[in-house]
Motif scaffolding. Structure first.
Motif, PDB file in Angstrom:
ATOM      1  N   ASP A 119       0.581  -1.441   0.008  1.00  0.00           N
ATOM      2  CA  ASP A 119       0.014  -0.046  -0.306  1.00  0.00           C
ATOM      3  C   ASP A 119       0.818   1.151  -0.040  1.00  0.00           C
ATOM      4  N   GLY A 120       1.790   1.559  -1.110  1.00  0.00           N
ATOM      5  CA  GLY A 120       2.416   2.228  -0.905  1.00  0.00           C
ATOM      6  C   GLY A 120       3.020   2.862   0.848  1.00  0.00           C
ATOM      7  N   THR A 121       4.142   1.945   1.219  1.00  0.00           N
ATOM      8  CA  THR A 121       4.954   2.051   2.385  1.00  0.00           C
ATOM      9  C   THR A 121       5.891   0.273   2.240  1.00  0.00           C
ATOM     10  N   LEU A 122       6.920   1.225   2.290  1.00  0.00           N
ATOM     11  CA  LEU A 122       8.457  -0.370   2.135  1.00  0.00           C
ATOM     12  C   LEU A 122       8.047  -0.115   3.290  1.00  0.00           C
ATOM     13  N   THR A 123       7.640  -1.638   3.695  1.00  0.00           N
ATOM     14  CA  THR A 123       7.519  -2.382   4.922  1.00  0.00           C
ATOM     15  C   THR A 123       8.702  -3.856   4.830  1.00  0.00           C
ATOM     16  N   GLY A 124       8.935  -3.707   6.348  1.00  0.00           N
ATOM     17  CA  GLY A 124      10.455  -4.808   6.453  1.00  0.00           C
ATOM     18  C   GLY A 124       9.251  -6.544   6.800  1.00  0.00           C
ATOM     19  N   VAL A 125      10.571  -7.440   5.736  1.00  0.00           N
ATOM     20  CA  VAL A 125       9.888  -8.554   6.521  1.00  0.00           C
ATOM     21  C   VAL A 125       9.751  -8.928   7.568  1.00  0.00           C
ATOM     22  N   ASP A 126       8.687  -9.385   8.021  1.00  0.00           N
ATOM     23  CA  ASP A 126       9.262  -9.890   8.913  1.00  0.00           C
ATOM     24  C   ASP A 126       7.715 -10.916   9.879  1.00  0.00           C
ATOM     25  N   ASP A 127       7.400 -11.734  11.460  1.00  0.00           N
ATOM     26  CA  ASP A 127       5.952 -12.308  11.591  1.00  0.00           C
ATOM     27  C   ASP A 127       5.259 -11.436  10.821  1.00  0.00           C
ATOM     28  N   ALA A 128       5.544 -10.166  11.543  1.00  0.00           N
ATOM     29  CA  ALA A 128       4.164  -9.351  11.537  1.00  0.00           C
ATOM     30  C   ALA A 128       3.219  -9.565  10.314  1.00  0.00           C
ATOM     31  N   VAL A 148      24.935  -0.951  -8.575  1.00  0.00           N
ATOM     32  CA  VAL A 148      25.700  -0.833  -7.984  1.00  0.00           C
ATOM     33  C   VAL A 148      26.164  -2.234  -6.226  1.00  0.00           C
ATOM     34  N   PHE A 149      25.941  -3.305  -6.843  1.00  0.00           N
ATOM     35  CA  PHE A 149      25.637  -4.254  -5.977  1.00  0.00           C
ATOM     36  C   PHE A 149      26.890  -5.827  -6.717  1.00  0.00           C
ATOM     37  N   ASN A 150      27.448  -5.946  -6.258  1.00  0.00           N
ATOM     38  CA  ASN A 150      28.446  -7.556  -7.226  1.00  0.00           C
ATOM     39  C   ASN A 150      27.498  -8.790  -6.806  1.00  0.00           C
ATOM     40  N   VAL A 151      27.006  -8.966  -5.576  1.00  0.00           N
ATOM     41  CA  VAL A 151      26.267 -10.035  -4.887  1.00  0.00           C
ATOM     42  C   VAL A 151      24.789  -9.568  -4.551  1.00  0.00           C
ATOM     43  N   LEU A 152      23.943 -10.593  -4.652  1.00  0.00           N
ATOM     44  CA  LEU A 152      22.985 -10.357  -4.518  1.00  0.00           C
ATOM     45  C   LEU A 152      23.083 -11.553  -3.022  1.00  0.00           C
ATOM     46  N   ALA A 153      22.347 -11.075  -2.377  1.00  0.00           N
ATOM     47  CA  ALA A 153      22.240 -11.748  -0.501  1.00  0.00           C
ATOM     48  C   ALA A 153      20.793 -12.026  -0.577  1.00  0.00           C
ATOM     49  N   HIS A 154      21.025 -12.703   0.446  1.00  0.00           N
ATOM     50  CA  HIS A 154      19.750 -14.500   0.401  1.00  0.00           C
ATOM     51  C   HIS A 154      18.409 -13.622  -0.359  1.00  0.00           C
ATOM     52  N   CYS A 155      18.376 -14.356  -1.840  1.00  0.00           N
ATOM     53  CA  CYS A 155      17.504 -14.321  -2.157  1.00  0.00           C
ATOM     54  C   CYS A 155      15.788 -14.430  -2.320  1.00  0.00           C
ATOM     55  N   ASP A 156      15.969 -15.120  -0.367  1.00  0.00           N
ATOM     56  CA  ASP A 156      14.880 -15.620  -0.811  1.00  0.00           C
ATOM     57  C   ASP A 156      14.720 -14.888   1.032  1.00  0.00           C
ATOM     58  N   TYR A 157      15.263 -14.137   0.836  1.00  0.00           N
ATOM     59  CA  TYR A 157      14.977 -13.539   2.903  1.00  0.00           C
ATOM     60  C   TYR A 157      13.507 -13.887   3.656  1.00  0.00           C
ATOM     61  N   PRO A 158      12.510 -14.055   3.183  1.00  0.00           N
ATOM     62  CA  PRO A 158      11.418 -13.929   3.793  1.00  0.00           C
ATOM     63  C   PRO A 158      11.278 -15.333   4.195  1.00  0.00           C
ATOM     64  N   ARG A 173      13.258 -17.381   6.209  1.00  0.00           N
ATOM     65  CA  ARG A 173      13.804 -16.980   7.234  1.00  0.00           C
ATOM     66  C   ARG A 173      12.320 -17.040   8.344  1.00  0.00           C
ATOM     67  N   TYR A 174      10.982 -16.359   8.145  1.00  0.00           N
ATOM     68  CA  TYR A 174       9.681 -15.980   8.614  1.00  0.00           C
ATOM     69  C   TYR A 174       8.628 -16.982   8.062  1.00  0.00           C
ATOM     70  N   PRO A 205      17.549 -20.189   5.581  1.00  0.00           N
ATOM     71  CA  PRO A 205      16.917 -22.062   5.570  1.00  0.00           C
ATOM     72  C   PRO A 205      18.395 -22.028   4.176  1.00  0.00           C
ATOM     73  N   LEU A 206      19.039 -23.261   4.156  1.00  0.00           N
ATOM     74  CA  LEU A 206      19.791 -23.588   3.215  1.00  0.00           C
ATOM     75  C   LEU A 206      19.094 -23.691   1.671  1.00  0.00           C
ATOM     76  N   ALA A 207      19.875 -22.940   0.440  1.00  0.00           N
ATOM     77  CA  ALA A 207      19.289 -23.368  -0.435  1.00  0.00           C
ATOM     78  C   ALA A 207      19.877 -24.678  -0.516  1.00  0.00           C
ATOM     79  N   SER A 208      18.816 -25.586  -1.530  1.00  0.00           N
ATOM     80  CA  SER A 208      18.993 -26.859  -2.181  1.00  0.00           C
ATOM     81  C   SER A 208      19.630 -27.060  -3.652  1.00  0.00           C
ATOM     82  N   ALA A 209      20.593 -28.080  -3.852  1.00  0.00           N
ATOM     83  CA  ALA A 209      21.312 -28.085  -5.350  1.00  0.00           C
ATOM     84  C   ALA A 209      20.402 -27.451  -6.512  1.00  0.00           C
TER      85      ALA A 209
END
Ligand SMILES: [Zn+2]
Ligand SMILES: [Zn+2]
Length: 283
Positions: free
Chosen positions: A137-146, A173-183, A185-186, A225-229
């Motif tokens: 809804d137009g707001t940058l919202t942190g991914v978490d349990d809520a 600007v970046f060289n490496v994409l971090a945690h591509c499925d970050y959510p 974790r929750y 959680p670890l990525a699969s092969a």
């Protein structure tokens, strides 16, 4: 063992003062890592005028700018001078360890000028690109349990991957994409059942295609959680050739954590060490 390309220390706004660079280096040496990268958080709670000007100036509104940034308690600027002095001290003290300077840029596609200002203030060798929030809804919202309590779990992942494609295409600007499925974790297993990568195969592939076409590396994040092969094979099939290992440690004793397992997964997917011990792994 590969280099740990994703380590936080007390210079990150969310990391305890007791998590020193020195202890992280000592840990890396103790477990036999060839090197580590100190990728401290760089996040923002507002747009600078230059950010807004750059975003507005992009033709075709490739990236719709959210109207608001949700609460981000604790976010503070990186002390670039203090950080780099600490890196220099550690390089003196641990000459056999390859110590890489860097940042983890949060939502760099939404803060192009602010990120550039940080990078211009010192010498940074590595930049991780990260998405920790999605636009709701137009707001940058942190991914978490809520957020998972508010939205359907699959819907959260769909929106995350869609915003991640915007990030990859919208920031160089970046060289490496971090945690591509970050959510992940929750992920609410009790409500939604076990997380299945295959439920999101097309979404992963869309992100991987965008990332591979720009020649960048995909991170295997061992705090998530670890990525699969299979997941790493999708990366390769979409044109990706480099993987980066990152513990995302916020405590020194977690540097290099689960790397034995991550190495097995990468090898099973056909990736091998690079020419130098601290290179990315490649197909
Ligand atoms: Zn992160
Ligand atoms: Zn991190």
């Amino acid at each position: 063992m590969p280099t740990d390309n994703h380590v936080h220390t007390r210079w990150s706004w969310d990391t305890a003062a007791s998590s020193s660079m020195r202890l992280a280096c000592a840990r890396a040496v103790a477990i036999g890592l060839p090197g580590l990268a100190f990728t401290e958080h760089v996040d923002f709670t507002e747009w600078s005028q230059q950010d807004s000007a750059e975003l507005a100036g992009r033709s075709g509104t490739v990236i719709p700018q959210p109207t608001r940034i949700g609460a981000r308690p604790g976010v503070a600027p990186l002390d670039v001078e203090g950080y780099l002095a600490d890196v220099a001290r550690c390089r003196d003290e641990f000459p056999d360890l390859r110590i890489v300077s860097g940042i983890e840029a949060g939502e760099p596609h939404l803060f192009p000028a602010s990120v550039a200002a940080v990078l211009g203030a010192g010498e940074f060798e590595r930049v991780l690109g990260s998405l920790h929030g999605i636009v709701c809804d137009g707001t940058l919202t942190g991914v978490d349990d809520a957020l998972f309590a508010r939205l359907d779990a699959h819907q959260v992942m769909h929106r995350y991957f869609a915003d991640l494609v915007l990030l990859v295409n919208g920031s160089s600007v970046f060289n490496v994409l971090a945690h591509c499925d970050y959510p992940r974790r929750y992920w609410p297993t009790a409500r939604a059942g076990a997380y299945a990568e295959t439920d999101f195969e097309e979404h992963y592939r869309a992100v991987f295609r965008a990332l591979a076409s720009s020649g960048r590396a995909l991170e295997i994040n061992t705090s998530s959680p670890l990525a699969s092969a299979d997941l790493l094979r999708w990366w390769w099939q979409e044109g990706g050739d480099a993987v980066s290992f990152g513990s995302d440690a916020h405590r020194p004793f977690r540097v290099g954590e689960h790397f034995d397992l991550a190495v097995d997964v990468a090898e099973a997917a056909g990736f091998r060490p690079g020419r130098e011990r601290f290179d990315f792994w490649r197909r």
